[in-house]
Write an enzyme that holds these catalytic residues in place. Structure first.
Site, PDB file in Angstrom:
ATOM      1  N   TRP A   1      -4.518   3.324  12.049  1.00 53.37           N
ATOM      2  CA  TRP A   1      -4.300   2.883  10.376  1.00 53.37           C
ATOM      3  C   TRP A   1      -4.891   4.179  10.024  1.00 53.37           C
ATOM      4  CZ3 TRP A   1      -2.249  -0.569   7.555  1.00 53.37           C
ATOM      5  CH2 TRP A   1      -2.284  -0.585   6.264  1.00 53.37           C
TER       6      TRP A   1
ATOM      7  N   TYR B   1     -12.530  -2.092  12.729  1.00 56.49           N
ATOM      8  CA  TYR B   1     -13.252  -0.847  11.892  1.00 56.49           C
ATOM      9  C   TYR B   1     -14.569  -0.472  12.388  1.00 56.49           C
ATOM     10  CZ  TYR B   1      -8.701  -0.497   9.445  1.00 56.49           C
ATOM     11  OH  TYR B   1      -7.449  -0.394   9.501  1.00 56.49           O
TER      12      TYR B   1
ATOM     13  N   GLN C   1       0.821  -1.389   0.020  1.00 54.55           N
ATOM     14  CA  GLN C   1       0.217   0.095  -0.176  1.00 54.55           C
ATOM     15  C   GLN C   1       0.987   1.329  -0.056  1.00 54.55           C
ATOM     16  OE1 GLN C   1      -2.643  -1.758   3.417  1.00 54.55           O
ATOM     17  NE2 GLN C   1      -4.211  -0.405   2.202  1.00 54.55           N
TER      18      GLN C   1
ATOM     19  N   GLU D   1      -5.529   2.033  -1.180  1.00 55.68           N
ATOM     20  CA  GLU D   1      -6.423   1.112  -0.623  1.00 55.68           C
ATOM     21  C   GLU D   1      -7.080   0.051  -1.390  1.00 55.68           C
ATOM     22  OE1 GLU D   1      -7.119   0.842   2.670  1.00 55.68           O
ATOM     23  OE2 GLU D   1      -8.818  -0.450   2.107  1.00 55.68           O
ATOM     24  N   TRP D   2      -6.003  -0.789  -1.537  1.00 57.53           N
ATOM     25  CA  TRP D   2      -6.493  -2.098  -2.336  1.00 57.53           C
ATOM     26  C   TRP D   2      -7.667  -1.970  -3.415  1.00 57.53           C
ATOM     27  CZ3 TRP D   2      -2.853  -5.034  -0.676  1.00 57.53           C
ATOM     28  CH2 TRP D   2      -2.359  -4.737   0.496  1.00 57.53           C
TER      29      TRP D   2
ATOM     30  N   ASN E   1      -1.500 -10.517   8.666  1.00 55.69           N
ATOM     31  CA  ASN E   1      -2.361  -9.664   8.918  1.00 55.69           C
ATOM     32  C   ASN E   1      -3.820 -10.261   8.360  1.00 55.69           C
ATOM     33  OD1 ASN E   1      -3.585  -6.667   9.078  1.00 55.69           O
ATOM     34  ND2 ASN E   1      -3.968  -7.084   7.181  1.00 55.69           N
ATOM     35  N   GLU E   2      -4.933 -10.266   9.171  1.00 56.06           N
ATOM     36  CA  GLU E   2      -6.222 -10.326   9.024  1.00 56.06           C
ATOM     37  C   GLU E   2      -6.421 -11.487   7.947  1.00 56.06           C
ATOM     38  OE1 GLU E   2      -8.096  -6.750   7.438  1.00 56.06           O
ATOM     39  OE2 GLU E   2      -8.004  -5.800   9.305  1.00 56.06           O
TER      40      GLU E   2
ATOM     41  N   GLU F   1      -4.834  -1.860  14.408  1.00 57.93           N
ATOM     42  CA  GLU F   1      -5.271  -0.833  13.326  1.00 57.93           C
ATOM     43  C   GLU F   1      -6.690  -0.457  13.877  1.00 57.93           C
ATOM     44  OE1 GLU F   1      -5.831  -2.513   9.297  1.00 57.93           O
ATOM     45  OE2 GLU F   1      -3.999  -3.509   9.244  1.00 57.93           O
TER      46      GLU F   1
ATOM     47  N   HIS G   1       1.035  -9.282   4.787  1.00 54.69           N
ATOM     48  CA  HIS G   1       0.086  -8.392   4.512  1.00 54.69           C
ATOM     49  C   HIS G   1      -0.466  -8.455   3.181  1.00 54.69           C
ATOM     50  CE1 HIS G   1      -1.812  -4.711   6.668  1.00 54.69           C
ATOM     51  NE2 HIS G   1      -2.669  -4.758   5.474  1.00 54.69           N
TER      52      HIS G   1
HETATM   53  C1  PNW Z   1      -7.589  -3.758   6.852  1.00 51.37           C
HETATM   54  N1  PNW Z   1     -13.841  -5.264   5.188  1.00 51.37           N
HETATM   55  O1  PNW Z   1      -8.278  -4.279   5.621  1.00 51.37           O
HETATM   56  C2  PNW Z   1      -6.253  -3.829   6.382  1.00 51.37           C
HETATM   57  O2  PNW Z   1      -5.515  -4.600   7.053  1.00 51.37           O
HETATM   58  C3  PNW Z   1      -5.617  -2.661   5.601  1.00 51.37           C
HETATM   59  O3  PNW Z   1      -4.720  -3.091   4.690  1.00 51.37           O
HETATM   60  C4  PNW Z   1      -6.745  -1.552   5.051  1.00 51.37           C
HETATM   61  O4  PNW Z   1      -5.965  -0.770   4.321  1.00 51.37           O
HETATM   62  C5  PNW Z   1      -7.392  -1.230   6.248  1.00 51.37           C
HETATM   63  O5  PNW Z   1      -8.124  -2.400   6.688  1.00 51.37           O
HETATM   64  C6  PNW Z   1      -8.590  -0.305   5.678  1.00 51.37           C
HETATM   65  O6  PNW Z   1      -9.522  -1.131   4.597  1.00 51.37           O
HETATM   66  C7  PNW Z   1      -9.463  -4.201   5.370  1.00 51.37           C
HETATM   67  O7  PNW Z   1     -14.205  -5.334   4.181  1.00 51.37           O
HETATM   68  C8  PNW Z   1     -10.176  -4.587   4.379  1.00 51.37           C
HETATM   69  O8  PNW Z   1     -14.505  -5.304   6.461  1.00 51.37           O
HETATM   70  C9  PNW Z   1     -11.621  -4.577   4.075  1.00 51.37           C
HETATM   71  C10 PNW Z   1     -12.349  -4.988   5.455  1.00 51.37           C
HETATM   72  C11 PNW Z   1     -11.614  -4.800   6.566  1.00 51.37           C
HETATM   73  C12 PNW Z   1     -10.432  -4.576   6.687  1.00 51.37           C
END
Ligand code: PNW
EC number: 3.2.1.21
Length: 442
Positions: free
Chosen positions: A399, A292, A23, A406-407, A168-169, A352, A124
């Site tokens: 974060w 989040y 990223q 952002e992906w 990561n996740e 995060e 990641h």
């Molecule tokens: C995380 N969802 O990703 C990642 O660890 C980070 O790389 C990313 O930039 C950040 O959160 C913000 O998105 C996620 O769909 C991506 O619930 C998608 C989800 C949650 C976290």
């Protein structure tokens, strides 16, 4: 935002900021780096909303010294970054590529010289493409490859990285990458993606052993969690909420903390071999929690391929991602983890927490982001409350340090404490940067 002063945190509480390699780094062609699944995925038409790739991102590979200075300027005690596996093993196997590790060596030394603890995530989401060609995380062998990469990395950096984060996740990587295909590698296997859960967890456990052999530093994993809000009150709604909770919040934590797999949708014991659960349950020092938002769940419509339906939660402000701003969800989640795992729960660090807003510089070039300040204020208070209630939380990472790639959203979502003007790569600390610095300083 509340004007009540922020409460004090325990001495030694770890304040930090997080980023990830693909990223921010850019420079995908230097140091002998090999291709990753994100290089491939981002090039496929229609995958990334703005058609961008991470080829340049924040050009952090070249501007890391400036980014270390920005991190140190916050006064944080830790910086969480990720190591790009394709820089360390361009082909996903074999000896380490010294030039790739040299970059992280300089980064780690720069952080230490600036008084910031390096916290390194090994994976990641940027899997070397050759490993994907061999099946990616559907292939059990990827777990062994991951442990080998962990060993090579720790051999070089294990004396200086203060906290290792294996994955990561893994839940988000499985569901978005292999379940519905909105992330790399873009597969749509729905519940047939379960082997990806098991092989990531196995890779984690094998990597923990490899790290322990090379480094006396602490070891963690960073999971994504989302407390489930049941919408509706029928038995079917209850069953759906429980199923989603098992999938999102327990599938990757029950086995880590020694409980074996929960009864979760898609769970297929066929890939679990004798001894795997012991490998996976290797003790960790810290549980990384990425939070989040909460998730609203009710029973699915007849004929749905999923055993639940996600529903937007009313009554919350929303970020530019349309995610609800719900600090109460973080408080709830921390309490849930504590209640659920009790003595088996290691200290938690929130690895995060953050939000996207459409931040734009004003005429004077300043970037005001009061919504982000309100977001962080609420979430920091939620952590404080949880600590007061006895939940062992020892750190909080925002974060992200920088606006970044952002992906699937490309450059359209800005999560940074620091604004990045991509054409010039100019960094401008936002008002949230000053706010976070002042919070840490007190
Ligand atoms: C995380 N969802 O990703 C990642 O660890 C980070 O790389 C990313 O930039 C950040 O959160 C913000 O998105 C996620 O769909 C991506 O619930 C998608 C989800 C949650 C976290």
């Amino acid at each position: 935002m509340t004007t009540v002063p922020l409460p004090d945190f325990p001495a030694g509480f770890r304040w930090g900021v997080s980023t990830s390699a693909y990223q921010i780094e850019g420079a995908t062609g230097v140091d002998g780096r090999g291709p990753s699944i994100w290089d491939t995925f981002a090039r496929e038409p229609g995958r990334i909303v703005d058609g961008s790739t991470g080829d340049e991102a924040c050009d952090h590979r070249h501007r890391y010294a400036e980014d270390i200075a920005l991190t140190a300027g916050l006064g944080v005690s830790a910086y969480r970054f990720s190591i790009a596996w394709p820089r360390v093993q361009p082909g996903g196997a074999g000896p380490a590529n010294a030039a790739g590790l040299d970059f992280y060596d300089r980064l780690v030394d720069g952080l230490l010289a600036a008084g910031v603890d390096p916290v390194a995530t090994l994976f990641h989401w940027d899997l070397p493409q050759p490993l994907e060609d061999a099946g990616g995380w559907l292939n059990r062998d990827t777990a062994a490859r991951f442990a080998e990469y962990a060993d090579l990395t720790a051999a070089r950096l294990g004396d200086r990285v203060k906290l290792w984060i294996t994955l990561n996740e893994p839940f988000i990587h499985m569901t978005l990458g292999y379940g519905i295909g909105t992330h790399a590698p873009g597969r749509m296997l729905l519940f047939d993606s379960f082997p990806v859960a098991h092989h990531q967890l196995l890779g984690h456990g094998l990597a923990v052993a490899a790290l322990r052999a090379r480094s006396t530093s602490e070891v963690a994993i960073a999971n994504n969690y989302s407390p489930v809000r049941q919408v509706g009150d029928t038995d079917a709604d209850r069953v759906a909420a429980r199923a989603y909770d098992a999938l999102h919040n327990r599938l990757f934590t029950d086995p880590l903390l020694g409980r074996g797999y929960p009864d979760a949708p898609g769970f297929d014991p066929a890939v679990v071999r004798d001894g795997d659960l012991d490998v996976i349950a290797a003790p960790i020092d810290v549980l990384g929690v990425n939070y989040y938002n909460p998730t609203g769940i009710r029973a699915p419509e007849e004929g749905s391929p999923l055993p639940f339906e996600m529903v937007p939660l009313d009554g919350y402000p929303r970020t530019a991602f349309d995610w609800p701003v719900a600090p109460d969800g973080l408080r709830e989640l921390l309490g849930q983890l504590h209640d659920r795992y009790r003595d088996a729960l290691p200290p938690i660090q929130v690895t995060e927490s953050g939000c996207a807003y459409d931040d734009v510089p004003d005429a004077d070039g300043r970037v005001h982001d009061p919504e982000r300040i309100a977001y962080l204020d609420g979430h920091v208070r939620a952590v404080h409350e949880a600590i007061g209630a006895g939940v062992p939380v020892t750190g909080y990472f925002v974060w992200s340090l920088l606006d970044n790639w952002e992906w699937a959203e490309g450059f359209t979502k800005r999560f940074g404490l620091v604004h990045v003007d991509y054409p010039t790569q100019r960094r401008t600390p936002k008002s949230s940067y000053t706010w976070f610095r002042d919070l840490i300083r007190r």
